[in-house]
Design a protein around this motif. Structure first.
Motif, mmCIF file in Angstrom:
data_model
loop_
_atom_site.group_PDB
_atom_site.id
_atom_site.type_symbol
_atom_site.label_atom_id
_atom_site.label_comp_id
_atom_site.label_asym_id
_atom_site.label_seq_id
_atom_site.Cartn_x
_atom_site.Cartn_y
_atom_site.Cartn_z
ATOM 1 N N THR A 75 0.833 -1.204 0.000
ATOM 2 C CA THR A 75 0.000 0.000 0.000
ATOM 3 C C THR A 75 0.868 1.253 0.000
ATOM 4 O OG1 THR A 75 -1.681 -1.222 1.254
ATOM 5 C CG2 THR A 75 -1.899 1.163 1.191
ATOM 6 N N GLY A 79 1.066 4.133 -2.757
ATOM 7 C CA GLY A 79 0.819 5.518 -2.362
ATOM 8 C C GLY A 79 1.990 6.425 -2.694
ATOM 9 N N ALA A 116 -4.976 3.705 -2.051
ATOM 10 C CA ALA A 116 -3.665 3.365 -2.618
ATOM 11 C C ALA A 116 -3.713 1.905 -3.050
ATOM 12 C CB ALA A 116 -2.554 3.600 -1.607
ATOM 13 N N HIS A 410 -1.638 7.677 2.755
ATOM 14 C CA HIS A 410 -2.023 7.269 1.413
ATOM 15 C C HIS A 410 -3.256 6.378 1.416
ATOM 16 C CE1 HIS A 410 1.318 5.007 3.171
ATOM 17 N NE2 HIS A 410 0.615 3.950 2.831
ATOM 18 N N GLY A 414 -4.914 8.658 -0.711
ATOM 19 C CA GLY A 414 -4.245 8.346 -1.962
ATOM 20 C C GLY A 414 -2.954 9.131 -2.126
ATOM 21 N N ALA A 418 0.189 11.224 0.290
ATOM 22 C CA ALA A 418 1.587 10.759 0.278
ATOM 23 C C ALA A 418 2.535 11.800 -0.298
ATOM 24 C CB ALA A 418 1.695 9.462 -0.520
#
Length: 557
Positions: A75, A79, A116, A410, A414, A418
């Protein structure tokens, strides 16, 4: 680049047409081998004709020792790549394909989470473009040809020495040890054998280390399947099986192109586990990303004692794919877990337990810096229940080591969440890593294992069963002494005891079995109770998966 999401027939986000993602990378339509709207393979001959981008940087994402649920390394990789695009950097992902073993087992899907994520997530988690099936079929074709040679006595193979086991991409403990060849004269030569999960098979490792179709064929022919009555190695070439195996794998070797929810391109190809194999996606996919992007984000499975060590000591050593920066993912909950907090209580703030668990993060960071020469950045994968005091404790501990810590959300936001991490990565890339290895090529196989145990794990010594010691000596005598080692052990601890959390010291690592992965070019040392065919938990994740009347798959977390 930020993609506009469309609705597919099952109402899942399908992203931009994959041809448009490829076009954004400069790939011509003729080189895009589409698998429907949202998946494609990229033609190998086209990729081989490209030069690597001399300005491209490789960012390796690894992690601290995880909890059973994992800490969001994939993840975070997704991200970060999305975040880099948000700040105007041409990023490309290079990630492993998920195995259906964990998907149906304890971890669930492996395509990221929240905002993400990779798409199409259900297809990637299941059959995708058929790569895992091709790898299993090539493996099982080889196993069948070995048993056929035994049955007809066409090749001199001692049945007691056969090393090739069958493979399947499902956790099934009942198949770890089996007897094949039963059924009288028509059944074949009875012998003990077993199954490995596809991600742990030698064919998977060989596939992921190959640099071209020609190289794959040469590597496959080197695989040792057993020994003759004169105690000499018997190879795939001796069985005349290399051509057929290469044919089965030909189409699979082209890397798969998909995208994130935000339209960031992602090569997702190959999937060896890091606890029982070398834990990195295919060399071909990473090389393709470095030809087509400016910053490539890849990952190494599980904690840095496994995935990152193997990435550097195996992948970098053999291919020259050296990280320019290593990002280590940490979570507040995992640090509290390593500080002795019960799994069910990890959502409760507790600075004292977190500080006790910081020894785990500190050792991983120290290893990456001192053993592997990496410039390190710590990314905290943020959860809603993380308290400011817990975050501050992590920052204070890493400040003393001179390591930057960046909080990233993230999962919830999303690429936008990040951006701080992305900016920190771009800044950190101005001070590149200078990759070093844990051991020299000329060290003995036992010496290499000892170096990893002492320098990376924090243990005192490595020991070998009598059978493992004999196999090591034989491999040394046959010229495999310069090969790197791939230690198979639990991902939950630096030691071989999953209950030894934090940063244990002065323990012994016992190697009970040695396997030569001649095609991949390394020697696998199996320690503790690690299994190359995992089992399902008491209540598998498979119990939570359902499909609606209109084809929507749910419960694949």
């Amino acid at each position: 680049m930020s993609g506009v999401l469309n609705a597919s027939r099952n109402s899942a986000p399908s992203g931009l047409p994959i041809s448009q993602i490829a076009e954004g990378l400069g790939i011509p339509h003729s080189a895009v081998l589409r698998y429907g709207h949202d998946k494609a393979k990229i033609d190998l001959q086209y990729l081989e004709g490209l030069e690597r981008n001399p300005q491209a940087k490789l960012v390796l994402v690894t992690a601290i020792s995880p909890t059973p649920a994992g800490e969001g390394k994939t993840t975070t990789s997704i991200g970060l790549a999305d975040g880099l695009r948000h700040i105007g950097t041409r990023s490309v992902l290079a990630l492993r394909e998920p195995s259906m073993g964990p998907v149906f087992g304890i971890k669930g899907g492996a395509t990221g989470g929240g905002k993400a994520s990779l798409i199409p997530d259900a297809e990637i988690n299941l059959h995708f473009t058929g790569d895992f099936a091709a790898i299993a079929e090539a493996n099982n074709l080889l196993a069948a040809m070995v048993d056929n040679a035994l049955h007809f006595a066409t090749v001199d193979i001692d049945p007691r020495t056969v090393t090739i086991r069958r493979a399947m991409d499902v956790n099934d403990r009942a198949l770890r040890d089996v007897v094949v060849g039963l059924g009288g004269r028509t059944g074949g030569v009875p012998r003990e054998s077993g199954f490995d999960i596809t991600a742990a098979s030698q064919i998977m490792a060989t596939f992921c280390m190959a640099t071209s179709l020609e190289d794959l064929g040469e590597r496959l022919n080197r695989i040792v399947v057993g020994r003759s009555s004169q105690n000499t190695p018997v190879t795939v070439a001796d069985l005349e099986a290399g051509g057929a195996l290469t044919a089965v794998l030909r189409d699979a070797l082209a890397p798969n192109l998909v995208q994130t929810l935000e339209g960031t391109p992602a090569f997702v190809h190959g999937g060896p586990f890091a606890n029982i194999a070398h834990g990195a996606n295919s060399v071909i996919a990473t090389d393709a990303a470095l030809k087509l992007g400016d910053v490539v984000v890849t990952e190494a499975g599980f904690g840095a004692d496994l995935g990152a060590e193997k990435f550097v000591d195996i992948v970098s050593r053999q291919t020259g794919l050296e990280p320019d920066l290593t990002v280590i993912v940490a979570t507040v909950r995992a640090l509290k877990y390593h500080g002795g907090m019960a799994l069910e209580d990890l959502g409760t703030p507790n600075v004292a337990r977190l500080e006790a668990g910081l020894t785990n993060l500190d050792r991983h960071v120290s290893n990456l810096q001192k053993v592997f020469g990496q410039h390190v950045l710590v990314a905290i994968n943020q959860f809603a229940q993380d308290s400011p005091a817990e975050i501050e404790a992590i920052e204070a501990a890493m400040f003393k080591r001179g390591v930057d810590v960046v909080l990233s959300n993230h999962f919830g936001r999303g690429g936008e969440g990040a951006q701080d991490l992305a900016r920190a990565v771009v800044s950190a890339l101005e001070v590149p890593s200078h990759t070093t290895y844990c051991y020299d090529d000329d060290a003995s196989l036992a010496g290499k294992a000892q170096a990893v145990v002492q320098r990376v794990y924090g243990g005192s010594t490595v020991s070998f069963t009598a059978a493992a010691a004999r196999e090591l000596a034989r491999l040394e005598a046959e010229g495999w002494g310069k090969a790197p080692v791939c230690i198979a052990k639990t991902q939950y601890s630096f030691s071989t005891d999953a209950r030894a959390l934090g940063a244990p010291e002065d323990f012994e690592v016992n190697i009970r079995e040695v396997r030569l992965s001649a095609g991949a070019g390394f020697v696998v040392l199996i320690s503790g109770s690690i299994m190359t065919m995992p089992g399902l938990p008491k209540r598998p994740s498979a119990c939570d998966i359902s499909v609606s009347a209109d084809g929507v798959i749910s419960g694949m977390h």
